[in-house]
Scaffold this active site. Structure first.
Site, mmCIF file in Angstrom:
data_model
loop_
_atom_site.group_PDB
_atom_site.id
_atom_site.type_symbol
_atom_site.label_atom_id
_atom_site.label_comp_id
_atom_site.label_asym_id
_atom_site.label_seq_id
_atom_site.Cartn_x
_atom_site.Cartn_y
_atom_site.Cartn_z
ATOM 1 N N SER A 215 -55.635 -12.588 -4.001
ATOM 2 C CA SER A 215 -55.315 -12.107 -5.472
ATOM 3 C C SER A 215 -57.556 -12.272 -5.512
ATOM 4 C CB SER A 215 -54.998 -13.686 -6.457
ATOM 5 O OG SER A 215 -55.569 -13.651 -7.793
ATOM 6 N N ASP A 433 -46.202 -9.094 -10.760
ATOM 7 C CA ASP A 433 -47.294 -9.975 -10.872
ATOM 8 C C ASP A 433 -48.054 -9.556 -12.016
ATOM 9 O OD1 ASP A 433 -49.872 -11.335 -10.602
ATOM 10 O OD2 ASP A 433 -49.262 -10.551 -8.464
ATOM 11 N N HIS A 460 -47.487 -14.400 -8.610
ATOM 12 C CA HIS A 460 -48.390 -13.917 -8.770
ATOM 13 C C HIS A 460 -48.956 -14.580 -7.103
ATOM 14 C CE1 HIS A 460 -52.298 -12.774 -8.428
ATOM 15 N NE2 HIS A 460 -53.122 -14.380 -8.394
#
Length: 493
Positions: A215, A433, A460
């Site tokens: 991320s 996602d 995610h």
């Protein structure tokens, strides 16, 4: 830069047409000497089963390395067999703690092949977790009160005025409550985390960096690739953020990503209550004026929305999210509030980790500031158009408001990465996602000249979470440098 080069060339031509000697340009400023940081010896002490902890000393301000120093918290699991080097990991956020991520991965069966070959090292970015000092803004009680407030649902002129007053006060409080004040806030962005990462690489004794970023951790990795391309051995970036996206675009695309995940959840759920946007809105809209009981607390509208998209991060959470929404429909908001608590990292004792304060502090210095109120309102309209399940509140517009009045200016800006002499990187991106939509992974892989591995699923990030296809490809890349074939896809469940 191009204009400066042009002026220099013009100066040379003018000098050639006269008898006067060409001016001697001033010497380029020497980079600050960081030897005392890059050559430091880390002191590791046991802090768990087969785990060691340490603190890395780094300059508070890299422009003044002889000034105050701060520390970055570290956790290590040593390689058990033939060691290649260190594998440094960051979980994202901003505000996520790499130390706890490394500790969790050290117990993950899927990570076993990596634990044999690498010292797994997690780091808490400056201002976060076990790093010192921490970014500090609101107290625990103030965080609770802010979440329970309905001010962000009031878009009247008076409501907007009140929101701006609160966001201005929030930024001022961050500068007041954090050690080193504005100086710390001005030096917690990705620009400085990347510099810390290279100091860490040197202090670990690694000639080249092997890095795993999830991320926001992909943004750190991409920025490191730009700043230190020749210091890279391997970068695996999962759940990619596109560095070219500005603050508005990133919020708009993320809102649409969560709407997409909600739609997929609705197909799976096949129930009238939680089957989509309308069912969710019927459930949560009344909470704007009448929060639900949730044990000794209340479930506000904002927390209901936050708890819902927290449950959309992974398909594995869908059964629990379905139960939480059904419970809320019966008048009990306890489980949905627990989802929101997990998102905000609030423990059962009411203590917050500080991740939310760190999130805003980093985001506000990483992006070009948006101060035009009309532009912020247009952004809000775009978010609602792409994510109608958010209707009734403005949880993301508050981020634009906070950054518009942040007490220090940005230190970075959105841009397309420009890299040279970079080894092959691997970007992992998931088709549905919710937080970092698939297109961002496509764009980042292209910008870095790297390989893209697509995972077909709704969650995610995915690497080392049990998908054998993704795990096999990622481990081969980190250990041997082998990248998947172009267009490689891993089918999800």
């Amino acid at each position: 830069m191009h204009r400066a080069v042009g002026l220099a060339a013009l100066a040379v031509l003018l000098a050639a047409c006269t008898s006067a000697p060409a001016p001697v340009p001033p010497p380029a400023p020497r980079p600050p000497d960081l030897g005392k940081f890059t050559q430091q010896k880390l002191t590791w002490t046991p802090c768990g089963d087969a785990l060691d902890c340490a603190h890395l000393s780094v300059p508070l301000d890299y422009a003044a390395p002889d000034g105050p120093a701060i520390t970055v918290g570290l956790l290590r699991h040593k390689a058990t067999k033939s060691r290649i080097g260190s594998l440094v990991v960051n979980p994202g956020g901003p505000g996520g703690q790499g130390t706890s991520t490394a500790a969790a991965l050290a117990k993950t069966p899927a990570a076993a092949p990596l634990l044999e070959r690498f010292d797994l090292v997690g780091f808490d970015p400056r201002g976060v977790g076990t790093s010192e000092p921490r970014i500090t803004c609101r107290s625990d009680a103030e965080q609770d009160a802010d979440r329970a407030s309905d001010v962000e649902s009031d878009m009247s002129p008076e409501g907007v005025k009140k929101q701006l007053a609160e966001t201005t006060a929030y930024g001022a409080k961050c500068a007041e409550a954090s050690k080193y004040g504005k100086t710390l806030l001005a030096n917690v962005g990705t620009r400085d985390v990347v510099r810390d990462l290279d100091v860490l690489r040197a202090a670990l004794g690694d000639e080249k960096l092997t890095y795993l970023g999830y991320s926001y951790g992909t943004q750190i990795g991409a920025a490191y690739a730009e700043a230190y391309p020749r210091n890279v051995r391997a970068l695996l970036l999962d759940g990619a953020i596109d560095p070219a996206q500005g603050l508005v675009d990133s919020l708009v695309t993320q809102a649409a990503g969560f709407q997409d995940a909600l739609n997929e959840f609705g197909k799976w759920c096949a129930c009238p209550l939680t089957g989509g946007t309308e069912g969710l809105q019927r459930l949560v809209r009344p909470l704007i004026t009448k929060p639900l009981p949730a044990g000794t607390r209340k479930l506000s509208f904002e927390d209901a929305i936050t708890g819902t998209f927290a449950g959309l991060y992974s398909r594995g959470d869908w059964p629990a999210l379905k139960a939480a929404l059904a419970q809320a429909a019966q008048g009990n908001g306890r489980t949905l509030l627990a989802f929101a608590d997990g998102y905000y990292q609030r423990d059962r004792d009411g203590k917050y980790s500080g991740a939310i304060d760190a999130y805003f502090a980093v985001r506000c210095v990483d992006h070009t500031r948006v101060t035009d109120r009309a532009a912020i309102e247009r952004a809000h309209d775009k978010m609602l158009a792409g994510a109608p399940f958010l209707a009734g509140g403005t949880p993301d517009t508050s981020e634009l408001d906070i950054c518009s009045t942040w007490p220090v200016p940005p230190t970075s800006a959105e841009h397309t990465p420009r890299v040279e002499a970079l080894p092959k990187t691997l970007v992992v991106s998931t088709t549905h996602d919710p937080a970092t939509p698939h297109q961002q992974g496509i764009d980042l892989a292209k910008d870095l000249g790297g390989a893209l591995l697509t995972y077909e699923g709704v969650q995610h990030t995915v690497f080392l979470q049990g998908d054998s296809c993704v795990d096999r490809a990622g481990i081969a890349y980190l250990v041997d440098g082998t990248v998947p074939p172009e267009g490689e896809r891993c089918p999800g469940p």
